[in-house]
Motif scaffolding. Structure first.
Motif, PDB file in Angstrom:
ATOM      1  N   ALA A  12       0.853  -1.193   0.000  1.00  0.00           N
ATOM      2  CA  ALA A  12       0.000   0.000   0.000  1.00  0.00           C
ATOM      3  C   ALA A  12       0.888   1.242   0.000  1.00  0.00           C
ATOM      4  N   VAL A  13       0.890   1.953  -1.112  1.00  0.00           N
ATOM      5  CA  VAL A  13       1.780   3.115  -1.245  1.00  0.00           C
ATOM      6  C   VAL A  13       1.106   4.336  -0.620  1.00  0.00           C
ATOM      7  N   SER A  14       1.628   4.728   0.533  1.00  0.00           N
ATOM      8  CA  SER A  14       0.957   5.723   1.376  1.00  0.00           C
ATOM      9  C   SER A  14       1.592   7.104   1.299  1.00  0.00           C
ATOM     10  N   LYS A  15       2.468   7.298   0.319  1.00  0.00           N
ATOM     11  CA  LYS A  15       3.139   8.607   0.190  1.00  0.00           C
ATOM     12  C   LYS A  15       2.124   9.747   0.150  1.00  0.00           C
ATOM     13  N   ARG A  16       2.453  10.821   0.872  1.00  0.00           N
ATOM     14  CA  ARG A  16       1.631  12.041   0.941  1.00  0.00           C
ATOM     15  C   ARG A  16       0.298  11.856   1.651  1.00  0.00           C
ATOM     16  N   GLU A  43       6.616   3.807   0.918  1.00  0.00           N
ATOM     17  CA  GLU A  43       6.807   5.263   0.870  1.00  0.00           C
ATOM     18  C   GLU A  43       7.870   5.549  -0.176  1.00  0.00           C
ATOM     19  N   ASN A  44       7.876   6.768  -0.711  1.00  0.00           N
ATOM     20  CA  ASN A  44       8.855   7.051  -1.765  1.00  0.00           C
ATOM     21  C   ASN A  44       9.921   8.064  -1.366  1.00  0.00           C
ATOM     22  N   LYS A  45       9.811   8.634  -0.164  1.00  0.00           N
ATOM     23  CA  LYS A  45      10.819   9.608   0.272  1.00  0.00           C
ATOM     24  C   LYS A  45      11.261   9.308   1.700  1.00  0.00           C
ATOM     25  N   LEU A 103      10.697   0.854   0.598  1.00  0.00           N
ATOM     26  CA  LEU A 103      10.994   2.106  -0.103  1.00  0.00           C
ATOM     27  C   LEU A 103      10.774   1.874  -1.597  1.00  0.00           C
ATOM     28  N   VAL A 104       9.867   2.665  -2.194  1.00  0.00           N
ATOM     29  CA  VAL A 104       9.565   2.469  -3.615  1.00  0.00           C
ATOM     30  C   VAL A 104      10.118   3.592  -4.496  1.00  0.00           C
ATOM     31  N   GLY A 105      10.644   4.659  -3.892  1.00  0.00           N
ATOM     32  CA  GLY A 105      11.137   5.789  -4.683  1.00  0.00           C
ATOM     33  C   GLY A 105      12.657   5.829  -4.729  1.00  0.00           C
ATOM     34  N   LEU A 152      13.483  -7.916  -9.283  1.00  0.00           N
ATOM     35  CA  LEU A 152      13.505  -6.729 -10.143  1.00  0.00           C
ATOM     36  C   LEU A 152      12.247  -5.890  -9.925  1.00  0.00           C
ATOM     37  N   MET A 153      12.357  -4.620 -10.258  1.00  0.00           N
ATOM     38  CA  MET A 153      11.222  -3.703 -10.151  1.00  0.00           C
ATOM     39  C   MET A 153      11.163  -2.851 -11.408  1.00  0.00           C
ATOM     40  N   THR A 154       9.946  -2.528 -11.846  1.00  0.00           N
ATOM     41  CA  THR A 154       9.832  -1.545 -12.920  1.00  0.00           C
ATOM     42  C   THR A 154       8.520  -0.784 -12.847  1.00  0.00           C
ATOM     43  N   MET A 155       8.485   0.321 -13.566  1.00  0.00           N
ATOM     44  CA  MET A 155       7.316   1.204 -13.609  1.00  0.00           C
ATOM     45  C   MET A 155       7.166   1.703 -15.049  1.00  0.00           C
ATOM     46  N   PRO A 156       6.357   1.010 -15.850  1.00  0.00           N
ATOM     47  CA  PRO A 156       6.177   1.444 -17.245  1.00  0.00           C
ATOM     48  C   PRO A 156       5.504   2.807 -17.315  1.00  0.00           C
ATOM     49  N   GLY A 191       3.307  -3.089 -11.280  1.00  0.00           N
ATOM     50  CA  GLY A 191       1.873  -2.876 -11.230  1.00  0.00           C
ATOM     51  C   GLY A 191       1.522  -1.826 -10.202  1.00  0.00           C
ATOM     52  N   MET A 192       0.748  -0.824 -10.654  1.00  0.00           N
ATOM     53  CA  MET A 192       0.255   0.247  -9.789  1.00  0.00           C
ATOM     54  C   MET A 192      -1.269   0.321  -9.990  1.00  0.00           C
ATOM     55  N   THR A 193      -1.893   1.371  -9.472  1.00  0.00           N
ATOM     56  CA  THR A 193      -3.356   1.466  -9.580  1.00  0.00           C
ATOM     57  C   THR A 193      -3.851   1.216 -11.006  1.00  0.00           C
ATOM     58  N   ALA A 194      -3.174   1.798 -11.978  1.00  0.00           N
ATOM     59  CA  ALA A 194      -3.669   1.742 -13.360  1.00  0.00           C
ATOM     60  C   ALA A 194      -3.554   0.357 -13.997  1.00  0.00           C
ATOM     61  N   VAL A 220       2.735  -5.799  -5.774  1.00  0.00           N
ATOM     62  CA  VAL A 220       2.089  -4.722  -6.513  1.00  0.00           C
ATOM     63  C   VAL A 220       2.054  -3.488  -5.621  1.00  0.00           C
ATOM     64  N   ARG A 221       2.417  -2.365  -6.199  1.00  0.00           N
ATOM     65  CA  ARG A 221       2.545  -1.116  -5.431  1.00  0.00           C
ATOM     66  C   ARG A 221       1.341  -0.228  -5.741  1.00  0.00           C
ATOM     67  N   VAL A 222       0.346  -0.275  -4.870  1.00  0.00           N
ATOM     68  CA  VAL A 222      -0.922   0.392  -5.164  1.00  0.00           C
ATOM     69  C   VAL A 222      -1.175   1.528  -4.168  1.00  0.00           C
ATOM     70  N   GLY A 223      -1.332   2.738  -4.687  1.00  0.00           N
ATOM     71  CA  GLY A 223      -1.614   3.900  -3.838  1.00  0.00           C
ATOM     72  C   GLY A 223      -3.051   4.376  -3.991  1.00  0.00           C
ATOM     73  N   THR A 224      -3.330   5.006  -5.130  1.00  0.00           N
ATOM     74  CA  THR A 224      -4.602   5.695  -5.352  1.00  0.00           C
ATOM     75  C   THR A 224      -5.830   4.796  -5.165  1.00  0.00           C
ATOM     76  N   ALA A 225      -5.771   3.574  -5.637  1.00  0.00           N
ATOM     77  CA  ALA A 225      -6.946   2.693  -5.529  1.00  0.00           C
ATOM     78  C   ALA A 225      -7.272   2.360  -4.074  1.00  0.00           C
ATOM     79  N   PRO A 246      -7.184   9.833  -4.225  1.00  0.00           N
ATOM     80  CA  PRO A 246      -6.185  10.747  -4.793  1.00  0.00           C
ATOM     81  C   PRO A 246      -5.269  11.315  -3.710  1.00  0.00           C
ATOM     82  N   ARG A 247      -4.005  11.526  -4.080  1.00  0.00           N
ATOM     83  CA  ARG A 247      -3.064  12.075  -3.093  1.00  0.00           C
ATOM     84  C   ARG A 247      -3.353  13.556  -2.835  1.00  0.00           C
ATOM     85  N   PRO A 248      -3.336  13.955  -1.548  1.00  0.00           N
ATOM     86  CA  PRO A 248      -3.616  15.360  -1.237  1.00  0.00           C
ATOM     87  C   PRO A 248      -2.563  16.303  -1.814  1.00  0.00           C
TER      88      PRO A 248
END
Ligand SMILES: *Cc1c(COP(=O)(O)O)cnc(C)c1O
Length: 232
Positions: free
Chosen positions: A37-41, A60-62, A80-82, A162-166, A205-208, A221-226, A230-232
């Protein structure tokens, strides 16, 4: 909240069900896929609510933001995802169990040194810059296999996958070739049987696009928005 805008608990239930459904459709077990669960911001209160609703792994990414939030939220694990700057690496390995974003040999050198100093290897995934985007980090497809070979055999660093973000696509099917290529690249690396390297994780894999990523073998899977909206 209206009936068609579920609250946090409802969204977590929806995403968890979609993860299980995508896994089973691909002939995999739901338990083979971990929802990060990507909880950044998002504020501590929301993260605590997500934990209390059953989530156990957060991303978190920072480092700076995480340093403030993580000590206030017990009982879960953190990834850490960032992008990680080398001058924040020491703090990062205190806060995070897994670094998804190992994107340079210099950062690997730093993590290896820190892992040896603390007597326990740093766990990391090697990031691939899937579409060679200037805004993203990671090794190019052409260099990732040689890079992992070069990072192998280090006492202070375990490469776990491995990790990627298309790029973002309106049609998630367009991300599929990148996910497939990550799986195939990891399989080739695994065949080499390198010391200190295991390829058990594919972070993709992210929300989209997380259902597509799961069908191509994602284990994280790194899912934030779903989950959080939306991030504040
Ligand atoms: C923000 C972020 C995510 C989550 O993105 P969503 O589209 O909100 O699911 C996943 N991975 C990384 C690396 C991110 O920075």
């Amino acid at each position: 909240m209206t009936a068609d805008q579920p609250d946090l608990e409802g969204r977590i239930a929806q995403v968890s069900a979609a993860v299980a459904e995508a896994a089973e459709a691909a002939g995999r077990r739901a338990s083979d896929v971990t929802l990060v669960a990507v909880s950044k911001r998002h504020p501590v209160q929301q993260i605590v609510a997500a934990r209390d609703a059953g989530l156990t792994v957060f991303g978190e990414n920072k480092v700076q933001e995480a340093e403030d939030k993580i000590p206030r939220i017990g009982g879960v694990s953190w990834h850490l995802v960032g992008h990680l700057q080398r001058n924040k690496a020491k703090k990062a390995i205190e806060l995070f169990e897994l670094i998804h974003s190992l994107d340079s040999v210099r950062l690997a050198d730093t993590l290896d040194r820190l892992g040896r100093a603390r007597g326990r290897p740093v766990e990391a995934l090697v990031e691939v810059n899937a579409a060679d985007e200037a805004s993203k980090h990671g090794f190019a497809w052409e260099e990732v296999e040689a890079a992992v070979a070069r990072l192998a055999g280090r006492e202070g660093l375990h490469i776990r996958g491995l990790m990627t973000m298309p790029p973002f696509f309106d049609d998630p099917e367009r991300a599929r070739p990148y996910f497939r290529r990550l799986r195939e690249t990891a399989a080739r690396i695994a065949e080499q049987d390198l010391p200190g390297v295991s390829m058990e994780h594919l972070s993709m894999g992210m929300t989209a696009d997380y259902p597509v990523a799961i069908s191509e073998g994602a284990t994280l899977v790194r899912v934030g928005t779903a989950i959080f909206g939306p991030r504040p």
